[in-house]
Write a protein that holds these residues in place. Structure first.
Motif: not given
Length: 427
Positions: A174-185
């Protein structure tokens, strides 16, 4: 850069996660038998009498996460040495039986798990892969033995019926996905393609990356999957490239080494994103500059921030004749898992798995009334004095909730340089 996430203990097995991942901050809000007989330990003080703990490891010596095996096993062995160096004072000695988890293709666990259970282990550390752990968790906890993973990140384990015997030092995806998705954006990408391993890890992480990216206004335009054991990925690569995304996230294991050459020259390296399952120092495996600017995420404190630990680990391997490490992923989490199991056995004054499990939350700080300590020896002294120890590990504070998930976690963000190796992202 390291993204730090905190969470509060839940009141039931289910959890509700919310949060906004920013460039540098993310918050999580989320709504425990082997040999020996358990003993009452409320009054236990002083050194234990010949408390001999045996644990096993089912870490990837082979399979599609084999590059994680050396640092994880090294972390376990280093912790075991520290426990045994203090055995004369604590009365607790530790034996480790090393084994191979393999993966869901070669199925090494089918023979290794029965072998480890036959050694009367109190706990098994592993697997690294969530999908592999799910293949034998019922066998392990069904035997009344603790399963403790340093690297499982699938959210499936949060609500799994594990008889209170499953723990992990890595945070949920949940946390890694949140961080990576936001980083890409945040990097200015409006469309995203993914290539995804079709197992609980891959599809789970892809889900959370997608949710975060779309919440930030982006669109996922392609997300083909593949299965463990596949050796060709032409159809997946073609599907993603045909969608013409601004960025591609590779949610894979070591299969990435086969996928990448087909992307070189067709897609800009600085628009590629890696995850913990494939973030590796590729070096001269690819032409110099092939990955310059690519980014990736890895649970745990930044490698740079634990340089004292990695230096000590290197020295330990040199002294004991071990192979030098080229990766350190999950070494700290494996070290902490071993220390926590040893401290819990010491606190329980028992090698019984159920008794150890009952103390794991306490020694991690989950009971909220312990004295902070940062090494086995320091924490052991607290326990031997009849007090409660709260171990803060190399990988972070950990602090288990009632289902064995860490309630505090960090996600490191890294970037590849010209030499195809990664370092902490400074952006």
């Amino acid at each position: 850069m390291s993204v730090f996430g905190k969470s509060r203990p839940a009141r039931s097995r289910g959890k509700v996660w919310t949060g906004v991942a920013l460039t540098a901050t993310s918050a999580l809000l989320l709504s425990a038998c082997a040999s020996g007989e358990p003993e009452s330990t409320e009054e236990a003080q002083g050194p234990r009498e010949d408390l001999a703990l045996t644990i096993g490891t089912a870490l990837p010596q082979t399979g599609n996460l084999a590059f994680l095996g050396p640092p994880e096993e090294a972390g376990v062995a280093f912790a075991a040495q520290q426990v045994n160096d203090y055995a004369e004072t604590s009365g607790l000695s530790l034996e480790v039986v090393f084994g191979d988890s393999g993966d869901t293709d070669n199925k090494a666990y089918e023979t290794e798990i029965p072998r480890l259970l036959g050694e009367n282990v109190s706990a098994i550390i592993g697997a690294a892969s969530s999908g592999t752990s799910l293949q034998f968790i019922d066998q392990v906890v069904g035997a009344g033995v603790i399963q403790f993973s340093p690297a499982n990140t699938s959210d499936a384990f949060t609500t799994y019926d594990d008889n209170g015997l499953y723990f992990r030092t890595a945070p949920s995806d949940v946390l890694q996905g949140e961080v990576l998705g936001n980083l890409i954006a945040e990097d200015g990408n409006q469309t995203l393609g993914l290539i995804v391993l079709n197992d609980s890890y891959g599809t789970g992480l892809a889900k959370y990356v997608t949710e975060a990216f779309e919440a930030a206004g982006g669109e996922v335009v392609a997300a083909p999957t593949y299965n463990t054991g596949d050796t060709t990925f032409d159809s997946q690569i073609s599907e993603v490239l045909a969608a013409d995304p601004d960025a591609i996230a590779l949610i894979t294991f070591e299969e990435v080494k086969t996928i990448l050459p087909s992307l070189f020259g067709q897609f800009p390296a600085d628009k590629l994103y890696f995850v913990d399952g494939n973030l590796s120092n590729f070096g001269d495996q690819f032409p110099a500059g092939s990955l310059t600017g690519a980014k990736g995420t890895l649970p745990g404190l930044s490698i740079d921030s634990i340089s004292d630990f990695t230096g000590e680990l290197d020295a330990f391997l040199a002294e004991t004749g071990g192979e030098p490490l080229s990766e350190y992923s999950y070494a700290a989490e494996s070290f902490d898992a071993t220390v926590l199991l040893s401290l819990a056995a010491l606190a329980a004054n028992s090698t019984d798995s159920a008794a150890i499990a009952e103390k794991l939350i306490e020694v991690s700080g989950g009971s909220g009334d312990g004295t902070k300590c940062t090494s086995f020896a320091e924490c052991a002294d607290i326990i031997l004095a009849g007090d409660v120890a709260d171990y803060d590990g190399v990988s972070g504070p950990i602090t288990f909730d009632e289902v064995g998930d860490p309630t505090e976690a960090s996600i490191g963000i890294y970037q590849f340089g010209e030499d195809n190796t990664y370092a902490a992202y400074e952006g």
